[in-house]
Design an enzyme around this catalytic site. Structure first.
Site, mmCIF file in Angstrom:
data_model
loop_
_atom_site.group_PDB
_atom_site.id
_atom_site.type_symbol
_atom_site.label_atom_id
_atom_site.label_comp_id
_atom_site.label_asym_id
_atom_site.label_seq_id
_atom_site.Cartn_x
_atom_site.Cartn_y
_atom_site.Cartn_z
ATOM 1 N N THR A 136 6.255 -49.690 0.997
ATOM 2 C CA THR A 136 6.539 -48.700 -0.040
ATOM 3 C C THR A 136 6.677 -49.349 -1.424
ATOM 4 O O THR A 136 7.068 -50.522 -1.519
ATOM 5 C CB THR A 136 7.861 -47.967 0.309
ATOM 6 N N ASP A 137 6.433 -48.558 -2.468
ATOM 7 C CA ASP A 137 6.673 -49.041 -3.834
ATOM 8 C C ASP A 137 8.174 -49.178 -4.100
ATOM 9 O O ASP A 137 8.580 -49.814 -5.073
ATOM 10 C CB ASP A 137 6.027 -48.102 -4.868
ATOM 11 N N GLU A 138 8.997 -48.585 -3.228
ATOM 12 C CA GLU A 138 10.451 -48.618 -3.460
ATOM 13 C C GLU A 138 11.027 -50.029 -3.345
ATOM 14 O O GLU A 138 12.147 -50.276 -3.782
ATOM 15 C CB GLU A 138 11.166 -47.641 -2.522
ATOM 16 N N TYR A 162 17.226 -47.980 2.780
ATOM 17 C CA TYR A 162 15.834 -47.825 3.219
ATOM 18 C C TYR A 162 14.943 -48.885 2.571
ATOM 19 O O TYR A 162 14.256 -49.652 3.255
ATOM 20 C CB TYR A 162 15.313 -46.418 2.879
ATOM 21 N N LYS A 166 12.817 -52.130 4.094
ATOM 22 C CA LYS A 166 11.352 -52.263 3.965
ATOM 23 C C LYS A 166 11.021 -53.592 3.270
ATOM 24 O O LYS A 166 10.088 -54.286 3.665
ATOM 25 C CB LYS A 166 10.760 -51.086 3.178
#
Ligand code: NAD
Length: 338
Positions: A136-138, A162, A166
């Site tokens: 993810t870009d997160e 989260y 990741k």
């Protein structure tokens, strides 16, 4: 799928979920000579309708498997000669990670570690396995309104349990590449939308709550900005990387290039639901609620590396894709009404 790679059996983890099932539905059709083994533990977000759709494909088989259970994973590798893994399985909802982070540590970190452990065992037996890690870009954290979009070189600065799990799994994959010679690809995508997404996520939630005349909760002032990526474009971007044989131990960002605030997107969706489907007056349902803890302000993706390498770009406009998505939820109430 990957030129000159002789790939004929792919393990897809989390293939009953939103993005994994879109990947499988496209690939089972496009690559009839490849066998796809779908390992998913059928967690809360799963719809039996997705399983019915996937079961129509002869080259798809489903194995109910928890990636936290290494014995179950080893069994799969004993029974099937796997030569590639596409790893979608994850606990994927930020709000759940704030409430109950342990599940995220288990699935996203330990589950990924289990897969990597098995890949290393297989490598030692002479079976080389390509590993595609979906991320993810997160992992890059949050931007303000004027900062430049994330590139593949941006530092990791995750904010939520989260995104921290990741980021940890991305780092494990990279370490396996450096230490054990794993052939990997990591892709970091922005917020996906499209058919078959569970109603906890913003776009399906707004559609469901509008149809059901329930309040539409908006965090804080609704000014947080997200980059939106249509799920079919995401799958095309992945396939364009495969086509170029880009398992060169690299990371690629995938974003749709459409940035919008949460409140704007909610109003656009309600506008389409009113104009095309007759659900009028729904702006009354919008309810501003206390902001999410650690809420990232803005995600923005620089796609140039992907575009230069593959020529990929989103197929249609964001508005058209949003209309198609809304149409799907309106027509497929049996998918999401349990
Ligand atoms: P999803 O929640 O719809 O699907 C996840 C799937 O993984 C589900 O089918 C679930 O049953 C399965 N799963 C969960 N825990 C498991 C376990 N322990 N063992 C086996 N299967 C398990 O999520 P999604 O939106 O399809 O996300 C897929 C991947 O893409 C995730 O890795 C996520 O981090 C990443 N991602 C998603 C988005 C997005 O906008 N949806 C954005 C960036 C990255």
């Amino acid at each position: 799928m990957i030129p000159n790679s002789k790939i004929n059996r792919i393990l897809v983890t989390g293939g009953m979920g939103f993005i994994g099932s879109s990947f499988l539905l496209k690939c089972c059709k496009k690559f009839p000579n490849i066998e796809f083994i779908n390992a998913d533990n059928l967690s809360y977000s799963f719809s039996p309708k997705t399983q019915e759709e996937l079961n129509l494909h002869k080259n798809h088989s489903f194995l109910k498997t928890d990636i936290c259970d290494i014995d179950a994973l080893e069994n799969i590798f004993r029974n099937y000669q796997i030569n590639m893994i596409v790893h979608f399985a994850a606990e994927s909802h930020v709000d759940n990670s704030i409430e109950a982070p342990l599940r995220f540590i288990n699935t996203n970190i330990s589950g990924t570690f289990n897969l990597l452990t098995i890949v290393k065992q297989q490598q030692e037996k002479g079976n080389s396995i390509y590993f595609h890690h979906i991320s993810t870009d997160e992992v890059y954290g949050s931007l303000n309104e004027i900062e430049s979009p994330f590139t593949e070189k941006s530092n990791f600065a995750p904010s939520s349990p989260y995104s921290a799990t990741k980021a940890a799994s991305d780092l494990l994959v990279e370490a396996w590449g450096k230490t054990y010679g794993l052939k990997y690809l990591i892709t970091n995508c922005s917020n996906n939308f499209g058919p078959r997404q569970f109603s906890e996520k913003l776009i399906p939630k707004v559609i469901h709550n509008c149809i059901n005349k329930e309040n539409i909760p908006i965090y804080g002032s609704g000014s947080n900005i997200r980059d939106w990526l249509y799920v079919e474009d995401h799958i095309d971007a992945i396939l364009s990387l495969y086509k170029k044989g880009l398992f060169i131990n690299e990371r690629f960002n995938i974003g749709g290039g459409y940035e919008v605030t949460n409140i704007e997107i909610v109003k656009i969706i309600l506008g389409i639901l009113e104009k095309d489907h007759g659900y009028s007056g729904s702006e009354m349902l919008i309810k501003y609620v206390e902001d999410r803890k650690g809420h990232d302000f803005r995600y923005s993706i620089n796609n140039s590396k992907l575009r230069l390498a593959t020529g990929w770009k989103p197929v249609a406009s964001f508005h058209e894709q949003l209309k198609t998505t809304i149409n799907w939820y309106v027509k497929n109430k049996n998918w999401w009404k349990k």
